[in-house]
Motif scaffolding. Sequence first.
Motif, PDB file in Angstrom:
ATOM      1  N   ARG A 128     -85.962  24.900 -26.285  1.00 49.13           N
ATOM      2  CA  ARG A 128     -87.022  25.741 -25.705  1.00 49.13           C
ATOM      3  C   ARG A 128     -87.257  26.978 -26.564  1.00 49.13           C
ATOM      4  NH1 ARG A 128     -88.346  24.722 -20.238  1.00 49.13           N
ATOM      5  NH2 ARG A 128     -88.496  26.892 -19.592  1.00 49.13           N
ATOM      6  N   LEU A 129     -86.165  27.573 -27.042  1.00 52.83           N
ATOM      7  CA  LEU A 129     -86.278  28.732 -27.930  1.00 52.83           C
ATOM      8  C   LEU A 129     -87.057  28.366 -29.192  1.00 52.83           C
ATOM      9  CD1 LEU A 129     -85.512  31.568 -28.969  1.00 52.83           C
ATOM     10  CD2 LEU A 129     -83.260  30.651 -29.579  1.00 52.83           C
ATOM     11  N   THR A 130     -86.766  27.194 -29.758  1.00 57.14           N
ATOM     12  CA  THR A 130     -87.441  26.738 -30.977  1.00 57.14           C
ATOM     13  C   THR A 130     -88.927  26.495 -30.724  1.00 57.14           C
ATOM     14  OG1 THR A 130     -85.385  25.684 -31.671  1.00 57.14           O
ATOM     15  CG2 THR A 130     -87.391  25.009 -32.819  1.00 57.14           C
ATOM     16  N   ALA A 131     -89.247  25.801 -29.650  1.00 56.09           N
ATOM     17  CA  ALA A 131     -90.650  25.494 -29.342  1.00 56.09           C
ATOM     18  C   ALA A 131     -91.452  26.777 -29.123  1.00 56.09           C
ATOM     19  CB  ALA A 131     -90.730  24.597 -28.105  1.00 56.09           C
ATOM     20  N   ALA A 132     -90.879  27.717 -28.376  1.00 61.73           N
ATOM     21  CA  ALA A 132     -91.581  28.976 -28.110  1.00 61.73           C
ATOM     22  C   ALA A 132     -91.777  29.766 -29.402  1.00 61.73           C
ATOM     23  CB  ALA A 132     -90.807  29.803 -27.082  1.00 61.73           C
ATOM     24  N   SER A 133     -90.749  29.818 -30.234  1.00 63.57           N
ATOM     25  CA  SER A 133     -90.833  30.573 -31.492  1.00 63.57           C
ATOM     26  C   SER A 133     -91.876  29.957 -32.415  1.00 63.57           C
ATOM     27  CB  SER A 133     -89.470  30.586 -32.199  1.00 63.57           C
ATOM     28  OG  SER A 133     -88.466  31.048 -31.338  1.00 63.57           O
ATOM     29  N   ASP A 134     -91.895  28.632 -32.496  1.00 59.58           N
ATOM     30  CA  ASP A 134     -92.904  27.944 -33.321  1.00 59.58           C
ATOM     31  C   ASP A 134     -94.313  28.315 -32.860  1.00 59.58           C
ATOM     32  OD1 ASP A 134     -90.987  26.664 -34.833  1.00 59.58           O
ATOM     33  OD2 ASP A 134     -91.229  24.709 -33.877  1.00 59.58           O
ATOM     34  N   ALA A 135     -94.536  28.271 -31.540  1.00 58.36           N
ATOM     35  CA  ALA A 135     -95.870  28.547 -31.002  1.00 58.36           C
ATOM     36  C   ALA A 135     -96.285  29.990 -31.295  1.00 58.36           C
ATOM     37  CB  ALA A 135     -95.899  28.280 -29.495  1.00 58.36           C
ATOM     38  N   VAL A 136     -95.343  30.913 -31.154  1.00 59.21           N
ATOM     39  CA  VAL A 136     -95.660  32.321 -31.430  1.00 59.21           C
ATOM     40  C   VAL A 136     -95.969  32.507 -32.909  1.00 59.21           C
ATOM     41  CG1 VAL A 136     -94.694  34.656 -31.497  1.00 59.21           C
ATOM     42  CG2 VAL A 136     -94.370  33.221 -29.466  1.00 59.21           C
ATOM     43  N   ARG A 137     -95.167  31.872 -33.769  1.00 65.78           N
ATOM     44  CA  ARG A 137     -95.399  31.990 -35.213  1.00 65.78           C
ATOM     45  C   ARG A 137     -96.747  31.372 -35.587  1.00 65.78           C
ATOM     46  NH1 ARG A 137     -91.694  29.127 -36.837  1.00 65.78           N
ATOM     47  NH2 ARG A 137     -89.932  30.436 -36.269  1.00 65.78           N
ATOM     48  N   ASP A 138     -97.146  30.341 -34.845  1.00 69.42           N
ATOM     49  CA  ASP A 138     -98.434  29.687 -35.109  1.00 69.42           C
ATOM     50  C   ASP A 138     -99.621  30.462 -34.529  1.00 69.42           C
ATOM     51  OD1 ASP A 138     -97.134  27.719 -36.457  1.00 69.42           O
ATOM     52  OD2 ASP A 138     -97.246  26.229 -34.850  1.00 69.42           O
ATOM     53  N   GLY A 139     -99.365  31.606 -33.872  1.00 67.71           N
ATOM     54  CA  GLY A 139    -100.472  32.471 -33.475  1.00 67.71           C
ATOM     55  C   GLY A 139    -100.767  32.551 -31.992  1.00 67.71           C
ATOM     56  N   ALA A 140     -99.943  31.936 -31.134  1.00 69.96           N
ATOM     57  CA  ALA A 140    -100.192  32.047 -29.695  1.00 69.96           C
ATOM     58  C   ALA A 140    -100.157  33.508 -29.247  1.00 69.96           C
ATOM     59  CB  ALA A 140     -99.144  31.242 -28.919  1.00 69.96           C
ATOM     60  N   VAL A 141    -100.953  33.851 -28.244  1.00 67.00           N
ATOM     61  CA  VAL A 141    -100.852  35.160 -27.597  1.00 67.00           C
ATOM     62  C   VAL A 141     -99.463  35.233 -26.956  1.00 67.00           C
ATOM     63  CG1 VAL A 141    -101.778  36.643 -25.785  1.00 67.00           C
ATOM     64  CG2 VAL A 141    -103.335  35.269 -27.192  1.00 67.00           C
ATOM     65  N   PHE A 142     -98.775  36.356 -27.137  1.00 64.29           N
ATOM     66  CA  PHE A 142     -97.334  36.424 -26.860  1.00 64.29           C
ATOM     67  C   PHE A 142     -97.072  37.596 -25.913  1.00 64.29           C
ATOM     68  CE2 PHE A 142     -93.070  37.414 -29.257  1.00 64.29           C
ATOM     69  CZ  PHE A 142     -92.337  36.806 -28.267  1.00 64.29           C
ATOM     70  N   ALA A 143     -96.632  37.269 -24.704  1.00 63.58           N
ATOM     71  CA  ALA A 143     -96.384  38.321 -23.715  1.00 63.58           C
ATOM     72  C   ALA A 143     -95.086  38.058 -22.966  1.00 63.58           C
ATOM     73  CB  ALA A 143     -97.540  38.408 -22.717  1.00 63.58           C
ATOM     74  N   ALA A 144     -94.553  39.095 -22.369  1.00 63.66           N
ATOM     75  CA  ALA A 144     -93.315  38.983 -21.589  1.00 63.66           C
ATOM     76  C   ALA A 144     -93.478  39.754 -20.302  1.00 63.66           C
ATOM     77  CB  ALA A 144     -92.138  39.546 -22.381  1.00 63.66           C
ATOM     78  N   SER A 145     -92.817  39.274 -19.255  1.00 64.85           N
ATOM     79  CA  SER A 145     -92.954  39.956 -17.970  1.00 64.85           C
ATOM     80  C   SER A 145     -92.370  41.368 -18.039  1.00 64.85           C
ATOM     81  CB  SER A 145     -92.297  39.146 -16.855  1.00 64.85           C
ATOM     82  OG  SER A 145     -90.946  38.938 -17.134  1.00 64.85           O
ATOM     83  N   ASN A 146     -91.389  41.579 -18.917  1.00 60.85           N
ATOM     84  CA  ASN A 146     -90.792  42.914 -19.067  1.00 60.85           C
ATOM     85  C   ASN A 146     -89.834  42.879 -20.253  1.00 60.85           C
ATOM     86  OD1 ASN A 146     -87.830  42.520 -18.022  1.00 60.85           O
ATOM     87  ND2 ASN A 146     -89.129  41.422 -16.596  1.00 60.85           N
ATOM     88  N   GLU A 154     -88.461  36.830 -30.270  1.00 61.69           N
ATOM     89  CA  GLU A 154     -89.041  37.779 -31.228  1.00 61.69           C
ATOM     90  C   GLU A 154     -88.357  37.670 -32.588  1.00 61.69           C
ATOM     91  OE1 GLU A 154     -90.976  41.307 -28.495  1.00 61.69           O
ATOM     92  OE2 GLU A 154     -88.933  41.611 -29.212  1.00 61.69           O
ATOM     93  N   ALA A 155     -87.040  37.529 -32.590  1.00 62.81           N
ATOM     94  CA  ALA A 155     -86.314  37.422 -33.862  1.00 62.81           C
ATOM     95  C   ALA A 155     -86.706  36.140 -34.589  1.00 62.81           C
ATOM     96  CB  ALA A 155     -84.800  37.457 -33.610  1.00 62.81           C
ATOM     97  N   ALA A 156     -86.776  35.026 -33.862  1.00 63.31           N
ATOM     98  CA  ALA A 156     -87.045  33.737 -34.504  1.00 63.31           C
ATOM     99  C   ALA A 156     -88.502  33.584 -34.925  1.00 63.31           C
ATOM    100  CB  ALA A 156     -86.636  32.589 -33.574  1.00 63.31           C
ATOM    101  N   SER A 157     -89.401  34.374 -34.347  1.00 67.35           N
ATOM    102  CA  SER A 157     -90.825  34.257 -34.687  1.00 67.35           C
ATOM    103  C   SER A 157     -91.318  35.414 -35.544  1.00 67.35           C
ATOM    104  CB  SER A 157     -91.666  34.203 -33.405  1.00 67.35           C
ATOM    105  OG  SER A 157     -91.576  35.436 -32.708  1.00 67.35           O
ATOM    106  N   ASN A 158     -90.511  36.461 -35.651  1.00 72.05           N
ATOM    107  CA  ASN A 158     -90.890  37.667 -36.400  1.00 72.05           C
ATOM    108  C   ASN A 158     -92.166  38.299 -35.833  1.00 72.05           C
ATOM    109  OD1 ASN A 158     -90.433  39.605 -38.383  1.00 72.05           O
ATOM    110  ND2 ASN A 158     -91.748  38.564 -39.869  1.00 72.05           N
ATOM    111  N   ARG A 159     -92.343  38.223 -34.496  1.00 71.64           N
ATOM    112  CA  ARG A 159     -93.456  38.907 -33.843  1.00 71.64           C
ATOM    113  C   ARG A 159     -92.969  39.632 -32.592  1.00 71.64           C
ATOM    114  NH1 ARG A 159     -98.327  35.297 -32.338  1.00 71.64           N
ATOM    115  NH2 ARG A 159     -98.878  37.225 -31.257  1.00 71.64           N
ATOM    116  N   LYS A 160     -93.674  40.698 -32.234  1.00 68.00           N
ATOM    117  CA  LYS A 160     -93.360  41.479 -31.039  1.00 68.00           C
ATOM    118  C   LYS A 160     -94.280  41.057 -29.900  1.00 68.00           C
ATOM    119  CE  LYS A 160     -90.156  44.691 -31.734  1.00 68.00           C
ATOM    120  NZ  LYS A 160     -88.974  44.765 -30.844  1.00 68.00           N
ATOM    121  N   ALA A 161     -93.717  40.880 -28.717  1.00 69.69           N
ATOM    122  CA  ALA A 161     -94.511  40.525 -27.538  1.00 69.69           C
ATOM    123  C   ALA A 161     -95.140  41.763 -26.912  1.00 69.69           C
ATOM    124  CB  ALA A 161     -93.626  39.838 -26.505  1.00 69.69           C
TER     125      ALA A 161
END
Lengths: 262, 262
Positions: B137-155, B178-185
């Motif tokens: 799940r961590l890998t799939a989410a990180s891939d999607a974020v790195r590929d440009g998905a809008v990235f948000a967190a509840s807190n 965030e570490a695996a995708s190099n992006r901030k939510a």
Amino acid sequence: MGPPLLERYDAFAFDLDGVIWLADHIIPEAPAAIQAVRDAGRPLLFLTNNASYVPSWIVTRLSEGGIKITEDEILTSAIAARSWIEREGLVGQRAFVLGVQTVVDGVADLLEVVPVKRGTKVGVVLVARDVDLTYERLTAASDAVRDGAVFAASNRDNVMPIPGGFEPGTGSILAAVEAASNRKAIALGKPELPMMQAAADRLGTTGVLMVGDRCDSDVAGARRIGWDAALVMTGVTRPGDPLEPPPDYVLTTLADLTAARD
Amino acid sequence: MGPPLLERYDAFAFDLDGVIWLADHIIPEAPAAIQAVRDAGRPLLFLTNNASYVPSWIVTRLSEGGIKITEDEILTSAIAARSWIEREGLVGQRAFVLGVQTVVDGVADLLEVVPVKRGTKVGVVLVARDVDLTYERLTAASDAVRDGAVFAASNRDNVMPIPGGFEPGTGSILAAVEAASNRKAIALGKPELPMMQAAADRLGTTGVLMVGDRCDSDVAGARRIGWDAALVMTGVTRPGDPLEPPPDYVLTTLADLTAARD
């Protein structure tokens, strides 16, 4: 045109993932480049943060890919972890190891490695790239760290390069444990000095070129021990990525090691 | 002795975890304190970063614990997420949701929530406290974020208080992605302004005291919207912990709300 990089240095240190291989493929330019280093009579060392690689397995795999090396030409973060366990007087302590079986096996004669379960008391938490990560394992490790266990990680690499992309690296798992425990781990691999010093001791010369695919571990590690550093673009770093710290050279592939230079 | 805090403010906002309850126990001092706020005729609001709490469930649970409230007295980070999805024009997008089923259910009429698997293309990644977290799940989410998905967190809360300890919070899971995708939510809950503004709109007055157990979300959130803040020591914060940002008051328990003060 000046002499190629190969002739400018007394010895060479190579990262593995993204430099010599990518997942299960040997990078095409690697065998000839390593052979050229051999032919030039330069000592070399393979230096990897991946604690899951057993040296004998690396030797076999490189041999099958046309690269002949010996086990004493390999330094892994698991070997660095063993030195750290002994140096810190942790031999015999109960430990959680977040990592694959080869990482566990790599320290199993030094630490009493127990299953990562909540409620288990341990003196050491060692984090690597844990492909078996679950919320339960994250919770157990965080609890142990908060309760005062000695806390170390094989490295801080956030990602691991694979063909066409990345997988979460040790640094990603570590970020979760650090956040949930509110403590910072000691990192044992590149760019930290213990691993770089061990590498320098093995090579026995200061005229070393480190060849890696990451600025934050390979280039930074080289800087820390006083080596020059070349960044090769076959792994994590892609064109346009920030280069921090900056390398002395950028190589498209390892073939650039033997090309004449301005 | 001056009047108790209860009489100094026009309205009150209460965090839930660590303030009103701790895991499955209502904190003993909470029912009388809430009743005192009612008796004084002050409006109140329950404000939680926990996206897995459904308002109707909160109402039932508090009622069973002797605290009577209505659903419109509740604001969760899931409600904040719904507003954000609509405001950002994300309705109908395919999404990964890292969180429990109630979090998925909370946005399922606005987003096309798909299983978190590698190779699935999504436009949105929403991270909450994912107790089903795995490396996959961590890998799939990180891939999607790195590929440009809008990235948000509840807190960004790193831990969740439970009796005698903590569990990893949304912020811990988020740190790994965030570490695996190099992006901030983008964080949607306290202390971010969208949630605080929505809370202020509901209460309709500026003389509000926020009562929470965390400086980094409750006190910081109050500061951002111009409220005063009281830190209660029944949750995450323990004696001796750094208070950053500092609260206006520290309460041992909610009973201190009705005690006379210097």
